[in-house]
Enzyme design. Structure first.
Site, mmCIF file in Angstrom:
data_model
loop_
_atom_site.group_PDB
_atom_site.id
_atom_site.type_symbol
_atom_site.label_atom_id
_atom_site.label_comp_id
_atom_site.label_asym_id
_atom_site.label_seq_id
_atom_site.Cartn_x
_atom_site.Cartn_y
_atom_site.Cartn_z
ATOM 1 N N LYS A 194 0.749 -1.353 0.145
ATOM 2 C CA LYS A 194 -0.042 -0.041 -0.015
ATOM 3 C C LYS A 194 0.870 1.290 -0.170
ATOM 4 O O LYS A 194 1.791 1.186 0.661
ATOM 5 C CB LYS A 194 -0.878 0.135 1.154
ATOM 6 C CG LYS A 194 -1.808 1.036 1.248
ATOM 7 C CD LYS A 194 -2.911 0.895 2.366
ATOM 8 C CE LYS A 194 -4.044 1.855 2.645
ATOM 9 N NZ LYS A 194 -4.858 1.635 3.993
ATOM 10 N N SER A 210 -9.854 1.455 2.617
ATOM 11 C CA SER A 210 -9.009 2.002 1.961
ATOM 12 C C SER A 210 -7.809 1.339 1.129
ATOM 13 O O SER A 210 -7.344 2.071 0.212
ATOM 14 C CB SER A 210 -8.326 3.395 2.800
ATOM 15 O OG SER A 210 -7.601 2.940 3.640
ATOM 16 N N SER A 254 -9.681 -0.903 6.800
ATOM 17 C CA SER A 254 -9.268 -0.820 5.393
ATOM 18 C C SER A 254 -8.440 -1.933 4.947
ATOM 19 O O SER A 254 -8.207 -1.748 3.763
ATOM 20 C CB SER A 254 -8.319 0.451 5.632
ATOM 21 O OG SER A 254 -9.004 1.764 5.644
#
Lengths: 472, 97
Positions: free
Chosen positions: A71, A146, A170
């Site tokens: 990420k 996310s 997330s």
């Protein structure tokens, strides 16, 4: 077990070939999916050659050439790290996050940095400055957020494993929406060094994989004490053994609770699939009982009040002088205000402003302090449950993935989708999501919770559900 | 009801403290949204809470490292390459007075 077979394959076949297949897949489909913000092909090819040499000599690390995506709020040295924002559009990370470093040490190949909601402020992967990620299962739908690109990259076969971060769901939300496995470790199990913080008391990095084995493997690699993150704790890194040694009979010793509050307002079709799996575990001998978690309905406001406060403070470092986008101005205050005005997205601004508001001297007692006291009530609720049970079971998300763009203009609708995931972060316990079915081709995720630092119990539960779903 | 009324003056102050310039349109949009969000969030008044404020979920706060010299970060140049304006070894910022 998928990941175990894959590692065996890598040991006898070619790591370079395996990497090339991933690169081909990315070239073919990522224009559409948009799982990556920055690719790391050249470095990946270089390390695949080095790892192949190690394998030939028999001294490869635990990840032995598996392809891993990270990420874009976790630092990989000399690679761009944007956090999905214009604020950091051109920021080059000067060092490795602890998780990055550990992955490199164990011979994982880092293929690239994943798309994400801007500064992790979002639940569906559409608020990135670099455009929305699309759900590989159906590109008209959101992948969840996310950690949108992390889940999508595993689901689309762009990577074998991925690292995301989970502040209020997330990791679990996109895992559920994309039909992969996602794991939110207990607070303090995985180092946050090199993670750009969103809400420091709630978040931490965690793994994505295609099965429980992959989750346990990556968790063994990334967990443990780190002198650079003082809240981290020692652990014995035996998660993979726990999963490998799991016997079908172990289900019989499991005490699993389910709370009716975790099913309220949940889509009927999701509810039925999850209840069906609970029934399967019960028929295999698990002890299942209903419990009550009366404060869950307050978890959204408690969570967001804490997030707003911590986020507005975390964002104050972005002034444009040291790094990132810079707009300029007559004096320092104007330069900073201009920089922030022209580089932050709407949800980021919303949270910065709300966080500033609720921590102002005259409003703090009404909002922030109140939320902290209520947070303790949530923690006590879970403590009570885990005194008598190993696991808490339920759905990960109250709804199926929605169409891209559907919720972007209504913050309260977006926040409400986190109702089943945020309480794990408030209490600091561990939780997972794994695919257990689908509705009209859209995946449904089942969520398990276990007490703080009871990762082994959680992994056993995941394995039990995985076995129960085999042949599904 | 939210007893905290978010008027234009409050939004103005928040925007100043947050160092985040807002257009008039944004001010109005956020003012309306914040009232709506906090109105919904005032449901937390219903929870029976104790006096304990939970900032952190972990017990091991204030862990001290060994009293030895830590290894310094030596890749200073890679930090500097991210500076926007640099003169000699200093970051250039607008005047402050």
């Amino acid at each position: 077990m998928f990941t175990r077979d894959l590692i065996e394959d890598l040991l006898s076949k070619s790591v370079e070939e395996h990497l090339n297949k991933k690169i081909e897949e990315i070239e073919k489909r990522d224009k559409e999916i948009n799982a990556f913000i920055t690719l790391n092909i050249e470095e990946a090819e270089k390390s695949s050659k080095e790892i192949q040499k190690k394998i030939n000599e028999g001294n490869q690390g635990k990840l032995s050439g598996l392809v891993i995506s990270i990420k874009d709020n976790l630092a990989v040295s000399n690679l761009r790290m944007t956090c999905g924002s214009k604020v950091l559009e051109n920021y080059i990370a000067p060092y490795d996050a602890t998780v990055t470093n550990l992955i490199k040490q164990e011979d994982g190949i880092i293929i690239g940095k994943c798309n994400m909601d801007e500064f992790a402020c979002g639940s569906d992967g559409t608020s990135s400055y670099f455009g929305p990620t699309k759900n590989p299962r159906n590109i008209d739908y959101v992948p969840g957020g996310s950690s949108s690109g992390s889940a999508a990259s595993v689901a689309a076969d762009f990577s074998d494993l991925s690292i995301g971060s989970d502040t209020g769901g997330s990791i679990r939300c996109p895992a559920s929406f994309c039909g992969v496995y996602g794991f939110k470790p207990s607070y303090g199990l995985v180092s946050r060094y090199g993670l750009s913080d969103m809400a420091m008391s709630l978040e931490g990095p965690g793994p994505f994989a295609k099965d429980t084995y992959g989750i346990a493997l990556l968790l063994d690699v990334i967990s443990g004490k780190d002198p650079r993150d003082t809240v981290t704790v020692e652990n014995n890194k035996s998660y993979l053994k726990t999963v490998e040694n799991f016997k079908d009979n172990d289900i019989k010793n499991m005490k699993i609770a389910y709370a009716k509050e975790f099913f309220e307002g949940v889509d009927e079709k999701i509810k039925n699939i999850v209840l069906d799996k609970i029934g399967m575990l019960e028929s295999q001998g698990a002890k299942i009982e209903e419990v009550s978690l009366p404060n869950i309905k307050y978890s959204i406001p408690i969570y967001y009040l804490v997030v707003f406060s911590e986020f507005s403070s975390a964002m104050s470092k972005f002034d444009g002088f040291k790094y990132g986008h810079y707009a300029g101005g007559q004096d320092i205050v104007e330069a900073v205000s201009n920089t922030r005005e022209t580089s932050m997205g709407t949800e980021v601004k919303r949270r910065v402003l709300l966080g500033t508001f609720i921590t102002m001297e005259e409003f703090k007692g009404r909002w922030y302090t109140k939320a902290l006291k209520a947070r303790n009530a949530i923690k006590e609720d879970f403590k009570r449950i885990f005194n008598s049970y190993d696991l808490l079971i339920g759905p990960t998300m109250p709804t199926l993935p929605w169409k891209i763009g559907e919720r972007i203009s209504d913050p309260l609708a977006m926040y409400s989708s986190d109702i089943l995931t945020v309480s794990a972060n408030l209490a600091g316990i561990c939780a997972s999501s794994q695919p257990v079915g689908e509705v009209k081709g859209l995946p449904v995720g089942l969520q398990l919770h276990a007490d703080s630092l009871s990762e082994s119990k959680l992994l056993k539960g995941m394995r039990a559900v995985e076995i129960a779903c085999e042949g599904m | 009801m939210v007893e905290t009324i978010i008027n234009d003056r409050v939004i103005e102050r928040v925007s100043e403290i947050a160092r985040l310039k807002l257009s008039d349109k944004e001010k109005e949009k956020f003012r309306e949204e914040f009232e709506r969000i906090l109105e919904e969030f005032s449901i937390i008044d219903e929870i029976k809470v104790g006096e304990k404020e939970l900032y952190y979920v972990v017990e091991n706060v204030n862990v001290l490292r060994k009293d030895s010299k830590p290894k310094p970060f030596n890749n200073i140049n890679s930090i500097k390459t991210n500076f926007n304006k640099i003169e000699d070894d200093f970051i250039v910022v607008p005047r402050n007075l």
